[in-house]
Each structure stands twice: as structure tokens, then as C-alpha cells.
Design an enzyme around this catalytic site. Sequence first.
Site, short mmCIF file in Angstrom:
data_model
loop_
_atom_site.label_atom_id
_atom_site.label_comp_id
_atom_site.label_asym_id
_atom_site.label_seq_id
_atom_site.Cartn_x
_atom_site.Cartn_y
_atom_site.Cartn_z
N HIS A 164 33.14 40.27 34.57
CA HIS A 164 32.06 39.43 35.06
C HIS A 164 32.26 39.21 36.55
CE1 HIS A 164 31.40 35.17 36.43
NE2 HIS A 164 30.17 35.51 36.14
N ARG A 168 27.10 33.96 45.24
CA ARG A 168 25.85 33.22 45.46
C ARG A 168 25.90 32.36 46.73
NH1 ARG A 168 29.05 31.51 41.54
NH2 ARG A 168 29.81 29.36 41.62
#
Length: 360
Positions: A164, A168
Site C-alpha cells: 500500500h 497527499r
Amino acid sequence: GALGGLGLGVWWRQQQAAIAASEADEKEEEEMGQRFMAPPVSGLRELRRRRRELRSRMELLIMETQGEVCRALAALDPGASFSVDSWERKEGGGGISCVLQDGEVFEKAGVNVSVVFGLLSEDAARQMRSRGKSLKAKDGKLPFCAMGVSSVIHPKNPHVPTMHFNYRYFEIEEADGTKQWWFGGGTDLTPTYLNEEDAVHFHKTLKEACDKHDLKLYPKYKKWCDDYFYIKHRGERRGIGGIFFDDVDSPSKEEVFQFVKSCAKAVVPCYIPIVKRHCHDSFTPEEKLWQQLRRGRYVEFNLVYDRGTKFGLLTPGSRIESILMSLPLTARWEYMHTPPESSREAEILEVLRNPRDWVH
């Protein structure tokens, strides 16, 4: 007349220069478009026009990262293809979801980009304030912009780990016009079985990306990762970690952006060699069963604790399919399952309960 001729010559050269510049712009836009999986949310022209602004540079980075990762995964699973789904959010912004399902190598691999803006919901603002953000709203309204790339890769073979990553950027305008901004993200590995060589390679690659910026970052963000991906009700981590950070707004916007860029560029080299090494390993039905049980733990963390999932579910107009893309195609929950002592299954549980230092 001579002066007029000179003026005409200057005008002609200016016209030729403008045409050449326009052609160069078009060529650059075409090249950018080829690196991406779909046209960006803000549009290529707009991104080029505002290319010096950090928001545009971050959007270009997440688009490029999505393209790089999707191409690397597709090269390993040539029989499968990504469905590319562009979506719009009526409250502002949109995104691109790229999902590969039921391939030979990957059971489900998703790489999503989202660029959303508008007004922060009260629930989302409450979640941020709970972790120490002082957000001064104007008439209860907080304009925000959030963008990021996020991916979860669930391979078929239990000897290939799940991976994963997410990077951001967030910006909020307060009542007095001041802007709060921060970056967050990380990359982490969730193996079904422990392979020390893979764990060392993964962590070393991330450490090298961090060390380019500050030698203190890897140990700090490695510990943060171990603490964040903790399934409290099980007393174990989701995987063998990696790096994780949030709310980072110093030393400067440019320096944090360059750090995030280094981390995003490390995604392919930290993971793809591991997939190549194991995607053709043989496995037994018992090993596949253990993978399904570990996937159940993955789901538990994502639905109960994960901050990104919670934020997405609390944001009006967000795309539920894209938020829940992180969930595996298949998983299993068996009542009171305990692996035999000294088994390879018990070995990975020991590491999940007591995180290790992989690089020293």
C-alpha cells in the site's frame, strides 16, 4: 519605409517565435498526456499555465506516479488490463481510478488519484481538530483542497506481499484568509509469510529515499508507521511497516514537496523486484488459506482505524467505490483460528506483534 520594414521584420520574428512556442507547448502537453493514465482533473493546459504553483506540481506528481506504477504492474501481468475510470465530484474536483482485477499475478490492484476541493464537512473538520488542528471557520465554512495518489495491491500468490502507498497534500483557508497546508503519506508492506530478504530490500529502498533529505526521517517515520498500522483489538500490526507521516508542514513547502517526491519515486523500486522474485513460486492450498485469513485482518484495519478511509466516508460527494478499492477481492474470517507453534504462520505473527529493525 526602412523603419516600417524593420518593424515588419520584428513582428515576423515575434510571430514565428509565438508559433514555435505554441508547437513546443503542444508537444509537451502530448508527452505529459502519454505519461498519464487519463487527462488530469485540472486539465493539462491549466496545469502547464500554473506549473510553478505547488498545487499544480503536486497534481503532476500524483498523475505521474499513477502512470509509473500502473505501467510497472501491467508489465508483470500482461494478460490483465487496468480499467481506467475518470469521475467528477459535483461539489468540486474529481479523480481517476485505475483498477486491475483477476489477473494472473494480481487479484486486485488499484491506483487512484483524487483532486477535490470545496467546503470541509463538519465531520471531517472535527476529525482534523481531534488531532490538534486549530481551524477557524468563517460562518461555519472552511474552504479546502485535497489531492493525493493512493494504491493497494493484492497479489494472488501468498508468497508475494500486499503493498500500500499513499501521498497527499492538503490546504485549508481559514476565516482570516490564512492558509494552512500539510503533506502526508507513506508506503508499507503486508506479507502473508515472512521473507527477510524482501523485508530488508523494501525498508532499505525507503530509507535511501528519506536519507537524501534528512537522516532523522526514516527512523522517525518507520516508528510512526509501526504505531499507525496497529490493529488494537488484535494486538498486532497490519504488516511489517515501512514509512508513514502526516500533518508535515516544515521545514518549508518546497522541501517537504521534494521529500514526498523522493518517496513517490521509491514505490516501484521498493516493490516490483519483490513481485518478480516470487510471482511464480509454488504454493499449497493451506498457504492460500492463511493468505485469506491475513486479508481479513487487512480489512479490519481499513474499516475500523484507517484515517483516509474515514475521511473519504465523511466527505460529501466522495466516491465510495474508489475509497473501498483498498479492500481485497477475497478474504476470510475463521472462528478462533490459531496457527501451530513454530510454524511459518506463527513466525509472521511474532513480527507483527513485535516490530523489527530491518536496516541495521
